[in-house]
Design a protein around this motif. Sequence first.
Motif, mmCIF file in Angstrom:
data_model
loop_
_atom_site.group_PDB
_atom_site.id
_atom_site.type_symbol
_atom_site.label_atom_id
_atom_site.label_comp_id
_atom_site.label_asym_id
_atom_site.label_seq_id
_atom_site.Cartn_x
_atom_site.Cartn_y
_atom_site.Cartn_z
ATOM 1 N N LEU A 194 0.797 -1.174 -0.114
ATOM 2 C CA LEU A 194 0.066 -0.036 -0.200
ATOM 3 C C LEU A 194 0.816 1.259 0.030
ATOM 4 O O LEU A 194 0.517 2.215 -0.598
ATOM 5 C CB LEU A 194 -1.036 -0.024 1.243
ATOM 6 N N ARG A 195 1.929 1.209 0.839
ATOM 7 C CA ARG A 195 2.987 2.459 0.815
ATOM 8 C C ARG A 195 3.331 2.823 -0.749
ATOM 9 O O ARG A 195 3.432 3.751 -1.238
ATOM 10 C CB ARG A 195 4.067 2.233 1.620
ATOM 11 N N LEU A 196 3.633 1.815 -1.457
ATOM 12 C CA LEU A 196 4.308 1.765 -2.929
ATOM 13 C C LEU A 196 3.108 2.487 -3.683
ATOM 14 O O LEU A 196 3.344 3.367 -4.539
ATOM 15 C CB LEU A 196 4.542 0.466 -3.393
ATOM 16 N N LEU A 197 1.707 1.792 -3.643
ATOM 17 C CA LEU A 197 0.657 2.507 -4.337
ATOM 18 C C LEU A 197 0.430 3.744 -3.964
ATOM 19 O O LEU A 197 0.092 4.588 -4.769
ATOM 20 C CB LEU A 197 -0.596 1.687 -4.091
ATOM 21 N N ARG A 198 0.543 4.178 -2.736
ATOM 22 C CA ARG A 198 0.237 5.570 -2.263
ATOM 23 C C ARG A 198 1.358 6.495 -2.833
ATOM 24 O O ARG A 198 0.978 7.479 -3.283
ATOM 25 C CB ARG A 198 0.449 5.487 -0.860
ATOM 26 N N THR A 199 2.748 6.047 -3.018
ATOM 27 C CA THR A 199 3.773 6.909 -3.761
ATOM 28 C C THR A 199 3.581 6.864 -5.115
ATOM 29 O O THR A 199 3.776 8.095 -5.448
ATOM 30 C CB THR A 199 4.996 6.272 -3.090
ATOM 31 N N GLN A 200 2.794 6.339 -5.554
ATOM 32 C CA GLN A 200 2.442 6.495 -7.101
ATOM 33 C C GLN A 200 1.046 7.158 -7.206
ATOM 34 O O GLN A 200 0.665 7.304 -8.409
ATOM 35 C CB GLN A 200 2.480 5.082 -7.760
ATOM 36 N N ASN A 201 0.379 7.465 -6.365
ATOM 37 C CA ASN A 201 -0.648 8.055 -6.228
ATOM 38 C C ASN A 201 -1.929 7.164 -6.771
ATOM 39 O O ASN A 201 -2.765 7.853 -7.869
ATOM 40 C CB ASN A 201 -0.581 9.399 -7.205
ATOM 41 N N ILE A 202 -1.873 5.948 -6.867
ATOM 42 C CA ILE A 202 -2.716 5.064 -7.216
ATOM 43 C C ILE A 202 -3.827 4.811 -6.115
ATOM 44 O O ILE A 202 -4.977 4.573 -6.550
ATOM 45 C CB ILE A 202 -1.992 3.763 -7.504
ATOM 46 N N VAL A 203 -3.468 4.845 -4.969
ATOM 47 C CA VAL A 203 -4.540 4.805 -3.672
ATOM 48 C C VAL A 203 -4.225 5.925 -2.874
ATOM 49 O O VAL A 203 -3.001 6.417 -2.739
ATOM 50 C CB VAL A 203 -4.525 3.358 -2.992
ATOM 51 N N ARG A 204 -5.342 5.910 -2.015
ATOM 52 C CA ARG A 204 -5.174 6.848 -0.680
ATOM 53 C C ARG A 204 -5.671 6.175 0.402
ATOM 54 O O ARG A 204 -6.644 5.461 0.195
ATOM 55 C CB ARG A 204 -5.668 8.244 -1.081
ATOM 56 N N THR A 205 -5.075 6.073 1.569
ATOM 57 C CA THR A 205 -5.503 5.117 2.604
ATOM 58 C C THR A 205 -5.895 5.862 3.853
ATOM 59 O O THR A 205 -5.346 7.070 3.878
ATOM 60 C CB THR A 205 -4.474 4.064 3.009
ATOM 61 N N GLY A 206 -6.807 5.516 4.681
ATOM 62 C CA GLY A 206 -7.168 6.062 5.987
ATOM 63 C C GLY A 206 -7.488 5.057 6.940
ATOM 64 O O GLY A 206 -7.170 3.833 6.680
ATOM 65 N N ASN A 207 -8.618 5.231 7.823
ATOM 66 C CA ASN A 207 -9.016 4.441 8.869
ATOM 67 C C ASN A 207 -9.846 3.621 8.195
ATOM 68 O O ASN A 207 -11.048 3.824 7.726
ATOM 69 C CB ASN A 207 -9.587 5.078 10.192
ATOM 70 N N ARG A 208 -9.689 1.984 8.084
ATOM 71 C CA ARG A 208 -10.341 0.774 7.419
ATOM 72 C C ARG A 208 -10.870 1.249 6.112
ATOM 73 O O ARG A 208 -11.927 1.119 5.650
ATOM 74 C CB ARG A 208 -11.588 0.901 8.352
ATOM 75 N N MET A 209 -9.810 2.181 5.373
ATOM 76 C CA MET A 209 -10.292 2.427 3.951
ATOM 77 C C MET A 209 -9.122 2.530 2.913
ATOM 78 O O MET A 209 -8.125 2.976 3.370
ATOM 79 C CB MET A 209 -11.266 3.670 4.040
ATOM 80 N N VAL A 210 -9.308 1.981 1.778
ATOM 81 C CA VAL A 210 -8.428 2.526 0.754
ATOM 82 C C VAL A 210 -9.383 3.057 -0.533
ATOM 83 O O VAL A 210 -10.016 2.321 -1.086
ATOM 84 C CB VAL A 210 -7.755 0.895 0.311
ATOM 85 N N GLU A 211 -8.924 4.101 -0.826
ATOM 86 C CA GLU A 211 -9.618 5.002 -1.860
ATOM 87 C C GLU A 211 -8.886 4.721 -3.053
ATOM 88 O O GLU A 211 -7.681 4.876 -3.287
ATOM 89 C CB GLU A 211 -9.613 6.348 -1.629
ATOM 90 N N ILE A 212 -9.484 4.314 -4.080
ATOM 91 C CA ILE A 212 -9.035 3.938 -5.527
ATOM 92 C C ILE A 212 -8.808 5.192 -6.420
ATOM 93 O O ILE A 212 -9.902 5.508 -6.711
ATOM 94 C CB ILE A 212 -9.545 2.846 -6.449
ATOM 95 N N LEU A 213 -7.563 5.725 -6.564
ATOM 96 C CA LEU A 213 -7.599 6.923 -7.489
ATOM 97 C C LEU A 213 -7.483 6.788 -8.783
ATOM 98 O O LEU A 213 -7.540 7.554 -9.633
ATOM 99 C CB LEU A 213 -6.325 7.950 -6.677
ATOM 100 N N ASP A 214 -6.738 5.630 -9.111
ATOM 101 C CA ASP A 214 -6.476 5.290 -10.823
ATOM 102 C C ASP A 214 -6.780 4.041 -10.729
ATOM 103 O O ASP A 214 -5.853 3.058 -10.879
ATOM 104 C CB ASP A 214 -4.795 5.544 -10.867
ATOM 105 N N PRO A 215 -7.757 3.449 -11.090
ATOM 106 C CA PRO A 215 -8.350 1.966 -11.290
ATOM 107 C C PRO A 215 -7.506 1.525 -12.433
ATOM 108 O O PRO A 215 -7.374 -0.002 -12.301
ATOM 109 C CB PRO A 215 -9.707 2.386 -11.594
ATOM 110 N N ALA A 216 -7.371 2.227 -13.423
ATOM 111 C CA ALA A 216 -6.901 1.744 -14.777
ATOM 112 C C ALA A 216 -5.379 1.391 -14.324
ATOM 113 O O ALA A 216 -4.971 0.040 -14.864
ATOM 114 C CB ALA A 216 -6.750 2.676 -15.944
ATOM 115 N N LEU A 217 -4.341 2.109 -13.635
ATOM 116 C CA LEU A 217 -3.154 1.792 -13.495
ATOM 117 C C LEU A 217 -3.110 0.647 -12.494
ATOM 118 O O LEU A 217 -2.293 -0.296 -12.493
ATOM 119 C CB LEU A 217 -2.631 2.957 -13.116
#
Length: 227
Positions: A194-217
């Motif tokens: 998840l840290r890797l995905l966050r650094t690439q702005n593919i997801v954003r994380t929070g308390n019990r949640m992962v927001e998908i910022l770039d579904p295609a990637l």
Amino acid sequence: LTPQEHEGVMALGHHKRYPADAHLLTEGDRSSHVVIIIRGWVTVSVATDRGATRLILGLRGPGELLGEMAALDQHPRSATVRALGPIEAQVISGDAFRRFLALHPRVSGLVIRQLTFRLRSADQERSALASLTVLQRLAGRLIELSGADTSGPYAPSAAAPSSGTAVSGPVVQLAQDELAATIGATREAVAKALRLLRTQNIVRTGNRMVEILDPALLALLADGHQE
């Protein structure tokens, strides 16, 4: 099911509500009733050799039939079904369910088809554990659960997680340890991915949640493409 078949099945049982984290079915239990989910989502999990650790085999939602194996063969439950949030369900006794199937061969065939599909899915999961990286498995699971096919347990973009953070994309509402269990990985390995995905702005994380910022990637990563 046809409307008549659906009405007939639902008439066999009684409506029941379960709170979040409740066990609808428990691995090893000798009960034989079946459960049809009306509202909410549940996890299906089994114990592992590591004791307290559980492997989540899948998530089930509205319209899904659960517990049919124990109803049909009257052996102990093979998995535990736990509510992710408040659940509404129809609970039907094993005897009533078996009688209904005997009188309705078409419905019996649908149940067999569902069992076959789940066995195939289990085989695919085992193959993924052996051949895919944690990042690939996580990316694939996030795509599945994020509502890319509008069927996963996600929050639409108009909604916001309980933290109050505004969101613009679909949100998978699971804790990291639950996500880890769905792909057969450790929480630490999922946190690293998840840290890797966050650094690439593919997801954003929070308390019990992962927001998908770039579904295609994210889908490309799930297929094995490198960033």
